[in-house]
Design a protein around this motif. Structure first.
Motif, mmCIF file in Angstrom:
data_model
loop_
_atom_site.group_PDB
_atom_site.id
_atom_site.type_symbol
_atom_site.label_atom_id
_atom_site.label_comp_id
_atom_site.label_asym_id
_atom_site.label_seq_id
_atom_site.Cartn_x
_atom_site.Cartn_y
_atom_site.Cartn_z
ATOM 1 N N UNK A 1 0.701 -1.219 -0.046
ATOM 2 C CA UNK A 1 0.097 0.118 -0.016
ATOM 3 C C UNK A 1 0.946 1.333 -0.063
ATOM 4 N N UNK A 2 2.247 1.129 -0.118
ATOM 5 C CA UNK A 2 3.159 2.132 0.392
ATOM 6 C C UNK A 2 4.081 2.103 -1.078
ATOM 7 N N UNK A 3 3.564 1.618 -2.024
ATOM 8 C CA UNK A 3 4.525 1.925 -3.321
ATOM 9 C C UNK A 3 5.187 2.921 -3.550
ATOM 10 N N UNK A 4 6.393 3.338 -3.950
ATOM 11 C CA UNK A 4 6.960 4.422 -3.892
ATOM 12 C C UNK A 4 7.027 5.468 -2.978
ATOM 13 N N UNK A 5 6.585 5.182 -1.789
ATOM 14 C CA UNK A 5 6.589 6.170 -0.726
ATOM 15 C C UNK A 5 7.922 6.624 -0.291
ATOM 16 N N UNK A 6 8.038 7.996 -0.038
ATOM 17 C CA UNK A 6 9.346 8.614 0.350
ATOM 18 C C UNK A 6 9.206 9.156 1.735
ATOM 19 N N UNK A 7 9.528 8.255 2.892
ATOM 20 C CA UNK A 7 9.547 8.698 4.027
ATOM 21 C C UNK A 7 10.539 9.552 4.538
ATOM 22 N N UNK A 8 10.591 10.584 4.163
ATOM 23 C CA UNK A 8 11.782 11.582 4.442
ATOM 24 C C UNK A 8 12.056 11.922 5.709
ATOM 25 N N UNK A 9 11.017 11.346 6.693
ATOM 26 C CA UNK A 9 11.105 11.785 8.110
ATOM 27 C C UNK A 9 12.343 11.064 8.701
ATOM 28 N N UNK A 10 12.421 9.644 7.931
ATOM 29 C CA UNK A 10 13.237 8.653 8.823
ATOM 30 C C UNK A 10 14.569 9.320 9.058
ATOM 31 N N UNK A 11 15.171 9.548 8.018
ATOM 32 C CA UNK A 11 16.789 10.207 7.989
ATOM 33 C C UNK A 11 16.771 11.007 9.390
ATOM 34 N N UNK A 12 16.102 12.308 9.410
ATOM 35 C CA UNK A 12 16.175 13.199 10.445
ATOM 36 C C UNK A 12 16.002 12.477 11.884
ATOM 37 N N UNK A 13 14.950 11.455 11.619
ATOM 38 C CA UNK A 13 14.394 10.923 13.101
ATOM 39 C C UNK A 13 15.670 9.875 13.690
ATOM 40 N N UNK A 14 16.516 9.273 12.951
ATOM 41 C CA UNK A 14 17.570 8.370 13.059
ATOM 42 C C UNK A 14 18.863 9.208 13.197
ATOM 43 N N UNK A 15 18.921 10.452 13.042
ATOM 44 C CA UNK A 15 19.913 11.353 13.186
ATOM 45 C C UNK A 15 20.954 11.666 11.873
ATOM 46 N N UNK A 16 20.348 11.286 10.556
ATOM 47 C CA UNK A 16 21.176 11.479 9.618
ATOM 48 C C UNK A 16 20.370 12.009 8.758
ATOM 49 N N UNK A 17 19.913 13.142 8.286
ATOM 50 C CA UNK A 17 18.952 13.755 7.079
ATOM 51 C C UNK A 17 19.142 13.267 5.767
ATOM 52 N N UNK A 18 20.683 12.799 5.724
ATOM 53 C CA UNK A 18 20.904 12.207 4.234
ATOM 54 C C UNK A 18 20.569 10.985 3.922
ATOM 55 N N UNK A 19 20.159 10.237 5.146
ATOM 56 C CA UNK A 19 19.822 8.775 4.646
ATOM 57 C C UNK A 19 18.386 8.651 3.992
ATOM 58 N N UNK A 20 18.313 8.208 2.957
ATOM 59 C CA UNK A 20 16.884 8.060 2.218
ATOM 60 C C UNK A 20 16.192 6.865 2.714
ATOM 61 N N UNK A 21 14.706 6.944 2.823
ATOM 62 C CA UNK A 21 13.792 5.852 2.989
ATOM 63 C C UNK A 21 12.914 5.704 1.961
#
Length: 271
Positions: free
Chosen positions: A62-82
């Motif tokens: 149900x999340x095909x193509x979803x960009x969870x751009x909050x994950x990187x900042x949440x784990x301490x590195x905004x450059x890491x994509x999800x």
């Protein structure tokens, strides 16, 4: 109590022999990675390097193509994509040759639906339907979204009552090689970025195989980016693959292959 591998005849899944029928205890190794994200390409690259296919990828259709751009900042590195793969990308065969399992449609906290069986059926059952359409194989297993705080005993019962799912991986490390007590609360040995992972791999290889053992490693590809541990993951896979070549007591299996071997010995859940 020791659980012994079936000895009546060779067990096969999709016409591929999983384990020889010699009546001897085995050391089983399996992997799983969650979310269906672009880092899985790197996971697959490493697995292909050592001709290893004993992995299950747990995806959210149900999340095909979803960009969870909050994950990187949440784990301490905004450059890491999800970034999840699109349906079109997956149809190109990204996971061909690998097992794909359920992670629910939309990655909710399933305990929120303990009084809404229809929602459990939608999240889990529809994900399974979509995966079957994508891969041609009906999944019988899943990974719990959100980890071990996000489901209850009631959730487990509802999944069993309303879907075909019969095993589900949690996230709490056991740090041992014991077989699961129940398949619906199947805990891994450790995560792929755990600092003890390589040590555990060597302990597993060196262990005297007097009863069936299981080394189960799980993770998310983005965690490898965060921990900068791709080289360690590569080394673990290399170490296990080379050991399995030399030692026929070490058997590499997918999650579902292990389930098929032990489903008559290990209950899905409490009777």
């Amino acid at each position: 109590e020791t659980t012994e591998a079936p000895t009546t005849e060779e067990i096969t899944t999709e016409e591929v022999t999983i384990v020889p029928n010699d009546g001897k205890p085995k050391k089983f190794f399996t992997l799983s990675f969650d979310d269906g994200i672009t880092q899985d390409l790197k996971v697959i690259e490493i697995l292909k390097k050592y001709d290893v296919t004993c992995v299950s990828f747990n995806i959210n259709t149900g999340l095909y193509g979803a960009n969870w751009d909050w994950v990187g900042p949440a784990i301490g590195d905004p450059t890491i994509p999800h970034q999840r793969f699109t349906e079109e990308e997956l149809k190109t065969g990204i996971y061909d040759g690998y097992e794909v399992l359920v992670h629910t449609m939309n990655h909710p906290s399933l305990k929120n639906y303990d009084k809404r069986a229809s929602q459990i059926k939608k999240e889990v059952g529809r994900d399974a339907d979509n995966i079957e359409e994508l891969t041609g194989v009906r999944p019988v297993g899943m990974a719990w979204p959100g980890g071990d705080t996000e489901y209850t005993d009631k959730t487990i019962e509802l999944v069993l009552e309303n879907t075909d799912i019969r095993f589900a991986r949690g996230t709490t490390s056991t740090y041992n090689f014991e077989l699961p007590e129940y398949f619906m609360k199947w805990m891994p040995t450790c995560s792929a970025i755990d600092p003890h992972c390589l040590t555990l791999a060597q302990q597993f290889i060196d262990a005297e195989c007097t009863e069936d053992m299981l080394f189960y490693v799980w993770g998310h590809g983005y965690e490898q980016d965060l921990a900068n541990s791709w080289d360690k993951f590569d080394l673990m896979i290399k170490t296990i693959a080379e050991a399995a070549e030399k030692d026929d007591s070490i058997v590499l299996v997918t999650n579902a292959e292990f389930y098929q071997l032990f489903k008559d010995e290990i209950p899905a859940w409490k009777e």
